[in-house]
Enzyme design. Structure first.
Site, PDB file in Angstrom:
ATOM      1  N   ASP A  74      -5.632  -4.036  -7.157  1.00 39.49           N
ATOM      2  CA  ASP A  74      -3.715  -3.925  -6.556  1.00 39.49           C
ATOM      3  C   ASP A  74      -4.728  -2.164  -6.404  1.00 39.49           C
ATOM      4  O   ASP A  74      -5.042  -1.563  -5.894  1.00 39.49           O
ATOM      5  CB  ASP A  74      -3.134  -3.136  -7.855  1.00 39.49           C
ATOM      6  CG  ASP A  74      -1.928  -2.023  -6.846  1.00 39.49           C
ATOM      7  OD1 ASP A  74      -1.241  -3.055  -6.303  1.00 39.49           O
ATOM      8  OD2 ASP A  74      -1.382  -1.869  -7.971  1.00 39.49           O
ATOM      9  N   GLU A  81      -3.183  -8.696  -4.842  1.00 40.36           N
ATOM     10  CA  GLU A  81      -2.062  -8.639  -3.971  1.00 40.36           C
ATOM     11  C   GLU A  81      -2.551  -9.260  -2.372  1.00 40.36           C
ATOM     12  O   GLU A  81      -2.370  -8.120  -2.060  1.00 40.36           O
ATOM     13  CB  GLU A  81      -1.044  -7.715  -4.747  1.00 40.36           C
ATOM     14  CG  GLU A  81       0.837  -7.613  -4.363  1.00 40.36           C
ATOM     15  CD  GLU A  81       1.151  -6.559  -4.858  1.00 40.36           C
ATOM     16  OE1 GLU A  81       1.530  -7.048  -5.988  1.00 40.36           O
ATOM     17  OE2 GLU A  81       1.596  -5.855  -4.640  1.00 40.36           O
ATOM     18  N   ASP A 130      -0.887   1.070 -11.249  1.00 42.45           N
ATOM     19  CA  ASP A 130      -1.353   0.496 -10.642  1.00 42.45           C
ATOM     20  C   ASP A 130      -2.427  -0.314 -11.633  1.00 42.45           C
ATOM     21  O   ASP A 130      -2.764  -1.226 -10.761  1.00 42.45           O
ATOM     22  CB  ASP A 130      -2.401   2.022  -9.629  1.00 42.45           C
ATOM     23  CG  ASP A 130      -1.713   2.926  -9.091  1.00 42.45           C
ATOM     24  OD1 ASP A 130      -1.228   2.278  -7.868  1.00 42.45           O
ATOM     25  OD2 ASP A 130      -2.277   3.490  -8.863  1.00 42.45           O
TER      26      ASP A 130
END
Length: 161
Positions: free
Chosen positions: A7, A67, A139
């Site tokens: 992330d 992502e 996170d």
């Protein structure tokens, strides 16, 4: 097989490692890479690369997932996020590890079952799906969710990088 979920963020890049054996998923580790907002951007990016390289050397993931980026209203924030993403994609590549990208709603749908799930819902499901897991922060929880998403999609659609 080990999957590294990522992330990316310039302020705090999350990472999470899961292991898959006989189609069963197990939590291995998670963490985040905070950087000092007052430091030069080059130093912040170098720190992300250094720590992420150490994570890869210690845990030896076979695949990685990240992502996909969303656009911020602030163009400078988008550019800085893009720089961090570049480092986060490049670092596994330096170790010969391919990186697969997933849209945020696919990650949420794979983990929670709803594409517009809240962060709290994602973290709760990560803890349920990975017994014994206590993510360090949002996170690292998101990074574990990305790793879980990759596991589900690679199994369902034969995705291999």
């Amino acid at each position: 097989m080990r999957i590294l979920g990522l992330d990316p963020s310039l302020s705090s890049t999350g990472w999470g490692i899961i292991e898959v054996e006989n189609n069963k998923v197990k939590y291995i580790a998670d963490g985040f890479i905070p950087t000092d907002a007052k430091a030069a951007i080059g130093n912040r990016l170098a720190l992300i690369n250094k720590v992420l390289s150490e994570v890869i050397e210690v845990y030896r993931p076979d695949e990685a997932a990240i992502e996909q980026v969303f656009l911020n209203a602030n163009p400078m924030s988008t550019i800085k996020l893009g720089m961090a993403r570049g480092v986060v994609i490049m670092t596994p590549a330096q170790f010969g590890i391919g990186v697969t990208e997933y849209e945020p709603n696919k990650v949420k749908k794979a983990v929670v079952g709803v594409g517009k799930a809240a962060k709290g819902q994602v973290e709760t499901m990560v803890k349920i799906l990975l017994p014994g897991c206590k993510p360090k922060n949002n996170d690292s929880s998101d990074a574990l969710a990305i790793a879980l998403c990759h596991f589900q999609y690679r199994n369902a659609y034969g995705i291999k990088k």
